[in-house]
Design a protein around this motif. Structure first.
Motif, short mmCIF file in Angstrom:
data_model
loop_
_atom_site.label_atom_id
_atom_site.label_comp_id
_atom_site.label_asym_id
_atom_site.label_seq_id
_atom_site.Cartn_x
_atom_site.Cartn_y
_atom_site.Cartn_z
N PRO A 127 0.80 -1.22 0.00
CA PRO A 127 0.00 0.00 0.00
C PRO A 127 0.83 1.27 0.00
CG PRO A 127 -0.01 -1.00 2.17
CD PRO A 127 0.65 -1.98 1.25
N ARG A 128 2.13 1.12 0.23
CA ARG A 128 3.06 2.26 0.11
C ARG A 128 4.38 1.72 -0.43
NH1 ARG A 128 4.57 7.48 1.99
NH2 ARG A 128 6.77 7.60 2.57
N LEU A 137 8.31 -1.86 4.28
CA LEU A 137 7.60 -2.84 3.47
C LEU A 137 7.27 -2.31 2.07
CD1 LEU A 137 5.20 -4.38 6.16
CD2 LEU A 137 7.42 -5.24 5.36
N GLY A 138 8.09 -1.40 1.58
CA GLY A 138 7.94 -0.94 0.21
C GLY A 138 8.70 -1.85 -0.75
N GLY A 141 14.74 -3.57 -1.18
CA GLY A 141 16.12 -3.17 -1.43
C GLY A 141 16.31 -1.84 -2.10
N GLN A 142 15.29 -0.97 -2.08
CA GLN A 142 15.42 0.33 -2.72
C GLN A 142 15.09 1.45 -1.74
OE1 GLN A 142 14.20 1.03 -6.77
NE2 GLN A 142 13.57 -1.10 -7.02
N SER A 143 15.88 2.49 -1.79
CA SER A 143 15.60 3.67 -0.99
C SER A 143 14.53 4.51 -1.66
CB SER A 143 16.87 4.51 -0.82
OG SER A 143 17.26 5.05 -2.08
N SER A 144 13.96 5.42 -0.89
CA SER A 144 12.97 6.33 -1.47
C SER A 144 13.58 7.15 -2.60
CB SER A 144 12.42 7.27 -0.39
OG SER A 144 11.62 6.57 0.52
N ALA A 145 14.80 7.60 -2.41
CA ALA A 145 15.46 8.41 -3.43
C ALA A 145 15.63 7.62 -4.73
CB ALA A 145 16.81 8.90 -2.92
N ALA A 146 16.02 6.36 -4.61
CA ALA A 146 16.22 5.54 -5.80
C ALA A 146 14.91 5.30 -6.54
CB ALA A 146 16.86 4.21 -5.41
N TYR A 229 8.39 -7.39 -3.64
CA TYR A 229 7.80 -7.17 -2.32
C TYR A 229 8.00 -8.38 -1.43
CZ TYR A 229 5.59 -3.31 -4.75
OH TYR A 229 5.37 -2.17 -5.50
N SER A 230 8.30 -8.11 -0.17
CA SER A 230 8.44 -9.17 0.82
C SER A 230 7.09 -9.79 1.15
CB SER A 230 9.06 -8.58 2.09
OG SER A 230 8.92 -9.45 3.18
N GLN A 231 7.12 -11.07 1.54
CA GLN A 231 5.90 -11.72 2.02
C GLN A 231 5.34 -11.01 3.26
OE1 GLN A 231 6.14 -16.16 2.18
NE2 GLN A 231 8.21 -15.81 1.41
#
Length: 289
Positions: A127-128, A137-138, A141-146, A229-231
């Motif tokens: 959801p985000r 839980l986004g 392995g990625q940052s918001s900036a990436a 996404y992770s389980q």
């Protein structure tokens, strides 16, 4: 791969139609509205519609910015408005959203409530998408900036992105019903300018509060080998929504309906049976003895 030629011929046709499951008449059918992922189209649900058979009346419209609706305004709100039109037309369908389609379903429920929907199924989505200090839980392995800088790459590097998406939407060793090559060709046929606007909407989305208001039967599907996404996302969603359960597909990545189609169609059938969703259809149609 069996069936890949059929899909490669159909992927670019306009959709918003009854799938194969609607061809044969049936006294009682469960209406199903499938919502596709970002840069995809409704035809990717054709195989599942066929597997579900005549007990299900399946529909998979193209969403704005995609396929036959490529010229429509590509926004999450406009996608939700298209979903609303179909929901009203189908009379309380089972709503099935994959990836961006899950975001569209959540946006619809946050705007219009759950009254017009019989049940909800979402497939491998958060959801985000953006992580922060209180949310991990986004996208994996990625940052918001990436994630945000991806937007600037969509148009100039679309051919490179198409290759990566076609690879990352499946588990490494899965044998999907629609090949990676066919997915790549579908992606390359899209207009990246149109897709960028929807990507920006997705990265700005935060539907976490919507989960607590989902008061209908809900099946949260997760691919155990998803690269996106992770389980843990699915279990978080299920903990927030009152009537939610998790369905895990052990051999799938981001796309269980394409990677484990028989298991996925079985999960839908079991969900409908367990929650009495077909019985609801019978009572509405006056077919209950």
């Amino acid at each position: 791969m069996a069936g890949s030629a059929v899909h490669s011929q159909r992927l670019f046709l306009p959709y918003g139609h009854r799938g194969p499951a609607a061809r044969a008449p049936c006294i009682v059918t469960v209406p199903v509205l499938f919502l596709h992922g970002w840069a995809m189209n409704g035809a990717l649900f054709d195989d599942i519609a066929g597997r579900l058979g005549t007990d299900f009346d399946c529909h998979a419209p193209d969403l704005p910015g995609h396929g036959s609706r490529a010229a429509a305004e590509p926004s999450l709100d406009n996608c939700a408005a298209v979903a609303r039109q179909w929901i009203e037309r189908l009379d309380q369908p089972l709503l099935v959203g994959w990836s961006m389609g899950a975001a569209v379903a959540w946006r619809h429920l946050s705007r219009y409530g759950t009254g017009g929907v019989r049940g909800l199924v979402t497939i491998d989505m958060s959801p985000r998408m953006l992580p922060d200090a209180n949310w991990d839980l986004g996208l994996i392995g990625q940052s918001s900036a990436a994630i945000l800088t991806t937007s600037e790459k969509i148009v100039p590097r679309w051919s490179v992105m198409a290759e990566r998406i076609a690879c990352n939407m499946y588990a490494r060793d899965s044998e999907p019903t629609v090949s990676r090559e066919t997915i790549r060709d579908l992606l390359l046929a899209q207009d990246p300018e149109r897709l960028r606007a929807l990507w920006d909407d997705l990265t700005a989305m935060d539907e976490r509060r919507t989960m607590a208001g989902i008061n209908i039967p809900y099946l949260v599907c997760t691919g155990a080998r998803s690269r996106l996404y992770s389980q843990k996302v699915a279990h978080w969603i299920a903990a927030q929504a009152g009537q939610a359960r998790v369905a895990r597909f052990d051999h799938s990545g981001h796309s269980p309906h394409l990677e484990e189609p028989e298991a996925f169609s079985d999960a839908l059938r079991c969900f409908v049976a367990r929650e009495g969703l077909a019985q609801m259809v019978q009572e509405q149609e006056g077919n209950t003895p």
